[in-house]
Write a protein that holds these residues in place. Sequence first.
Motif, mmCIF file in Angstrom:
data_model
loop_
_atom_site.group_PDB
_atom_site.id
_atom_site.type_symbol
_atom_site.label_atom_id
_atom_site.label_comp_id
_atom_site.label_asym_id
_atom_site.label_seq_id
_atom_site.Cartn_x
_atom_site.Cartn_y
_atom_site.Cartn_z
ATOM 1 N N SER A 1 0.884 -1.163 0.000
ATOM 2 C CA SER A 1 0.000 0.000 0.000
ATOM 3 C C SER A 1 0.919 1.208 0.000
ATOM 4 N N ALA A 2 0.332 2.387 -0.215
ATOM 5 C CA ALA A 2 1.164 3.591 -0.152
ATOM 6 C C ALA A 2 1.814 3.656 1.228
ATOM 7 N N TYR A 3 1.139 3.071 2.201
ATOM 8 C CA TYR A 3 1.662 3.032 3.562
ATOM 9 C C TYR A 3 2.946 2.204 3.646
ATOM 10 N N SER A 4 3.063 1.225 2.790
ATOM 11 C CA SER A 4 4.266 0.382 2.806
ATOM 12 C C SER A 4 5.495 1.157 2.372
ATOM 13 N N ALA A 5 5.293 2.378 1.895
ATOM 14 C CA ALA A 5 6.423 3.254 1.562
ATOM 15 C C ALA A 5 7.272 3.506 2.783
ATOM 16 N N LEU A 6 6.657 3.388 3.951
ATOM 17 C CA LEU A 6 7.392 3.556 5.192
ATOM 18 C C LEU A 6 8.546 2.581 5.246
ATOM 19 N N ILE A 7 8.386 1.440 4.634
ATOM 20 C CA ILE A 7 9.395 0.392 4.716
ATOM 21 C C ILE A 7 10.214 0.304 3.432
ATOM 22 N N SER A 8 9.530 0.070 2.319
ATOM 23 C CA SER A 8 10.279 -0.296 1.121
ATOM 24 C C SER A 8 10.489 0.844 0.130
ATOM 25 N N GLY A 9 9.701 1.908 0.238
ATOM 26 C CA GLY A 9 9.863 2.997 -0.708
ATOM 27 C C GLY A 9 9.008 2.839 -1.954
ATOM 28 N N GLU B 1 -3.486 7.134 -0.407
ATOM 29 C CA GLU B 1 -3.816 6.210 -1.478
ATOM 30 C C GLU B 1 -3.162 6.695 -2.761
ATOM 31 N N ILE B 2 -2.928 5.753 -3.636
ATOM 32 C CA ILE B 2 -2.435 6.099 -4.965
ATOM 33 C C ILE B 2 -3.623 6.586 -5.780
ATOM 34 N N LYS B 3 -3.489 7.821 -6.316
ATOM 35 C CA LYS B 3 -4.583 8.368 -7.123
ATOM 36 C C LYS B 3 -4.049 8.797 -8.467
ATOM 37 N N GLY C 1 -7.451 2.548 -21.056
ATOM 38 C CA GLY C 1 -7.736 3.819 -20.393
ATOM 39 C C GLY C 1 -7.646 3.781 -18.879
ATOM 40 N N LYS C 2 -7.378 2.613 -18.312
ATOM 41 C CA LYS C 2 -7.285 2.528 -16.852
ATOM 42 C C LYS C 2 -5.826 2.364 -16.429
ATOM 43 N N PRO C 3 -5.430 3.072 -15.348
ATOM 44 C CA PRO C 3 -4.030 2.979 -14.931
ATOM 45 C C PRO C 3 -3.669 1.606 -14.375
#
Length: 199
Positions: free
Chosen positions: A13-21, A117-119, A138-140
Amino acid sequence: MSRIVDEPYFTYSAYSALISGIQVKCPKCHGAGIVTADRDNARFRCLSCGHQETCDRTVYRYDVHNQCKDCGRYYRVDIEEEAGQHFSVLRVSCPYCGAAMSGEVHRTAQAFSYMAEIKDGKEPWFGLELWFLSSFQGKPVWALNREHLAYLIAYLSADLREKPPGYPKKNQADHLPTFMKTAKNRERIVKLLKKMQEG
Ligand SMILES: [Zn+2]
Ligand SMILES: [Zn+2]
């Protein structure tokens, strides 16, 4: 026959950026950079040009609290517009009697923003575009970093998908939009992801 045991819900999750970037595009040189976060700050660091940015993750509450000169009551007025939050003194109206007077703007640390969240293919703290980003009809289609990309490829190309033991409610694949999991799209999505992996 390949089989995969899915990861727990919050693994990527975007929250996992805390760990792995989270791997993103540098706003200066468009090279690859990394967003990480700790308790207080989110940080961007470009691996090509060295450009850096830091952003405070603390959420502040701004208010003017005072004793009204007219009616004598104590009041608090929250300053919600961002423009007002840059002033040290603001003129506000007493919520009881309506008398307008100047008061000092107080800033109180309220909480850390974990809600992220990733938007539109962008990370939540600096709004930088993800490095692993493509689109399908058309969807990311995106991955936070190499590990996440590898997970997506393994998950979508497996013939058999199992829930991780001990996580009965939700698992990582529940984050995936339906169009990615649909059998008719899966092969093409995997191809797209593999192309991102090479690039
Ligand atoms: Zn750069
Ligand atoms: Zn008053």
